[in-house]
Design an enzyme around this catalytic site. Structure first.
Site, PDB file in Angstrom:
ATOM      1  N   ASN A 323      83.909  67.039  38.251  1.00  0.00           N
ATOM      2  CA  ASN A 323      84.201  67.270  39.670  1.00  0.00           C
ATOM      3  C   ASN A 323      82.919  67.167  40.500  1.00  0.00           C
ATOM      4  O   ASN A 323      82.603  68.049  41.321  1.00  0.00           O
ATOM      5  CB  ASN A 323      84.858  68.644  39.861  1.00  0.00           C
ATOM      6  N   HIS A 359      90.269  77.679  45.385  1.00  0.00           N
ATOM      7  CA  HIS A 359      91.280  77.345  44.391  1.00  0.00           C
ATOM      8  C   HIS A 359      92.545  78.175  44.559  1.00  0.00           C
ATOM      9  O   HIS A 359      93.638  77.699  44.240  1.00  0.00           O
ATOM     10  CB  HIS A 359      90.724  77.542  42.980  1.00  0.00           C
TER      11      HIS A 359
END
Length: 504
Positions: A323, A359
């Site tokens: 990521n 998240h």
């Protein structure tokens, strides 16, 4: 997915039938098809649109195709992302010169909207809902806001990164929609600044050849990782690690099974990013400059460093290779913006905290990022101890021993596999009631290792610091102990102008 929410999703008989035929959730199938749609979109653009001089046509094409793909996935819920884009546009239009007010409102609006979305739609599993592209959009719009305000500053006030992304003139609403909905970029990332999109639209990247071949290679890698993921998880499904059968395996099998499962689970994300990147390379958005051989480098939007991921030995290698664009975004727009705190530890903790909140609410996210912080910190301590204490005393003997080299390699790879399983468990199982069961099934070995190392390391440093001082006051501590405080201070002060030093 919550039952209440699933009832309001648009029914798609054909897609449901295909999903049932291939044995995957319909949401996952639509997600994969949308990612793959980036390739025909790239073909159409290069064949029919790229040569048109009117830039509005380019913007309209990307805004329409991206929004259409978003609607294909989420139906009327596309309005959530549309609302976010329009809100940022009007905040820029009316408040951008009032920097602090604008940045605060833009940040609070997007994060609050995302968190409310999580609150009303999240379940015990990963939900492929409108919140998925929304979390990508949140970073894009927050970063865009910073870039707009950076454009109001003098060149001398900006760091190297800021000079590359600052916007002197904000785009029109159509341009912002095209940037936000860019196909193969709005759904699962990667993050890229508006300046890159602007350079692409202006044709600065089209003069370079080789994007088609590079895109095909990335597509092939993505397809391979997707295949490995599906095969691997068929042997080690998530549900297996919650069963008594897993808990009854030998301890060695348990920690290795968990490690291999984590690798396969990671490949699910990697395959999506690679397939997405292949489409972005093919359309020509990802030009980064010339490589060492003088050839065009198309890795400007790469979200994973495959070589480092597969050959690395530590959790820090995973952090550096996984990521990548999101980590770079957090580094540029969160971590470096907190320099005024003069404390790297607080800045790093705040950056990880932001990622956890971004998240969602599940405690598994917070445990995962806490583990990342603790494990990476422990790895640095082990490295310092090894290089400053072990190698000076036994380095010559160890380096000349083939048996030691083999054992060293096996130990690192075993650590890499086993701790990957430990660190990813909470991220995948999300709920405390689930990931604590898995932790218990492997005897909490991660906590045990971290605790024992902390006791040993701090005891050693305390005892050695006391015993190494002569009566006359001379300090005989090893280099690692003598310079640690000095290094810490140098890192804090040096962080202030690190970007400018890099640019020199």
């Amino acid at each position: 997915m919550t039952e209440e929410y699933s009832e309001i999703l648009p029914q798609r008989g054909l897609m449901d039938g295909i999903a049932s035929l291939v044995g995957v959730p319909v949401e996952a199938l639509r997600l994969l098809l949308t990612i793959l749609a980036g390739y025909p979109v790239a073909f159409v653009y290069l064949k029919f649109i790229a040569g048109i001089n009117d830039k509005k046509v380019h913007h309209l094409f990307f805004a329409a195709s991206g929004a259409g793909l978003c609607y294909f996935n989420y139906g009327s819920d596309t309005y959530h992302s549309l609302l976010g884009i329009v809100t940022t546009y009007f905040l820029v239009l009316f408040l951008r010169k009032k920097t602090q007010i604008f940045l605060t409102l833009n940040f609070v609006f997007h994060m609050s909207y995302l968190l409310l979305g999580y609150f009303f739609t999240s379940s015990n599993d990963y939900d492929i809902l409108w919140t998925m592209p929304q979390c990508i959009l949140v970073l894009r719009m927050i970063g865009f806001g910073f870039d707009v305000t950076d454009g109001l500053k003098a060149e001398s006030e900006l760091s190297k990164d800021q000079r590359e992304t600052a916007l002197r003139e904000p785009p029109s609403l159509l341009e912002l929609l095209a940037f936000a909905y860019f196909p193969s970029g709005f759904l699962v990332g990667p993050q890229f600044p508006y300046r890159r999109y602007q350079s692409f639209i202006n044709g600065q990247f089209r003069k370079h050849e080789g994007s088609f071949e590079a895109g095909v290679r990335r597509f092939g890698a993505g397809a391979f990782y997707l295949l490995v993921c599906q095969v691997g998880l068929s042997y080690f499904p998530d549900s297996y690690f919650l069963t008594p059968e897993f808990a009854e395996q030998s301890f060695i099998k348990r920690i290795y099974f968990l490690g291999f499962w984590a690798k396969f689970s990671l490949y699910k994300y990697i395959s999506c990013w690679l397939l997405t990147e292949g489409a972005l390379i093919g359309i020509g958005l990802t030009y980064k400059g010339k490589n060492k051989d003088g050839e065009p480098d198309w890795s400007g939007c790469s979200n994973v460093k495959l070589m480092l991921l597969e050959t690395g030995n530590t959790m820090e290698h995973y952090v550096q290779s996984f990521n990548v664009n999101t980590n770079q975004w957090v580094g540029q727009y969160i971590y470096k913006r907190l320099k005024f705190l003069n404390n790297r530890t607080i800045s790093y903790g705040a950056a990880l905290g932001f990622l956890a909140v971004w998240h969602g609410y599940h405690c598994g996210y917070y445990m995962t990022f806490l583990m990342e912080y603790m494990v990476v910190s422990t790895e640095k301590q082990i490295t310092r101890f090894y290089t400053s204490v072990v190698l000076p005393k036994w380095g010559e003997v160890l380096n000349n021993s083939d048996i030691y080299k083999l054992l060293y390699f096996i130990a690192l790879k075993s650590y890499n596999i086993c701790f990957m399983g430990w660190c990813l468990t909470a991220f995948v199982f999300l709920k405390y009631e689930r990931w604590i069961v898995v932790y218990g099934a492997v005897n909490y070995y991660g906590f045990t290792f971290l605790f024992l190392w902390a006791v040993f390391y701090h005891t050693y440093r305390t005892l050695f610091r006391v015993s190494s001082r002569k009566p006359g006051g001379e300090d005989e501590r090893p280099v690692e102990s003598k310079t640690e405080e000095k290094k810490s201070q140098e890192q804090i002060s040096g962080e202030k102008d690190a970007d400018d030093k890099k640019s020199e």
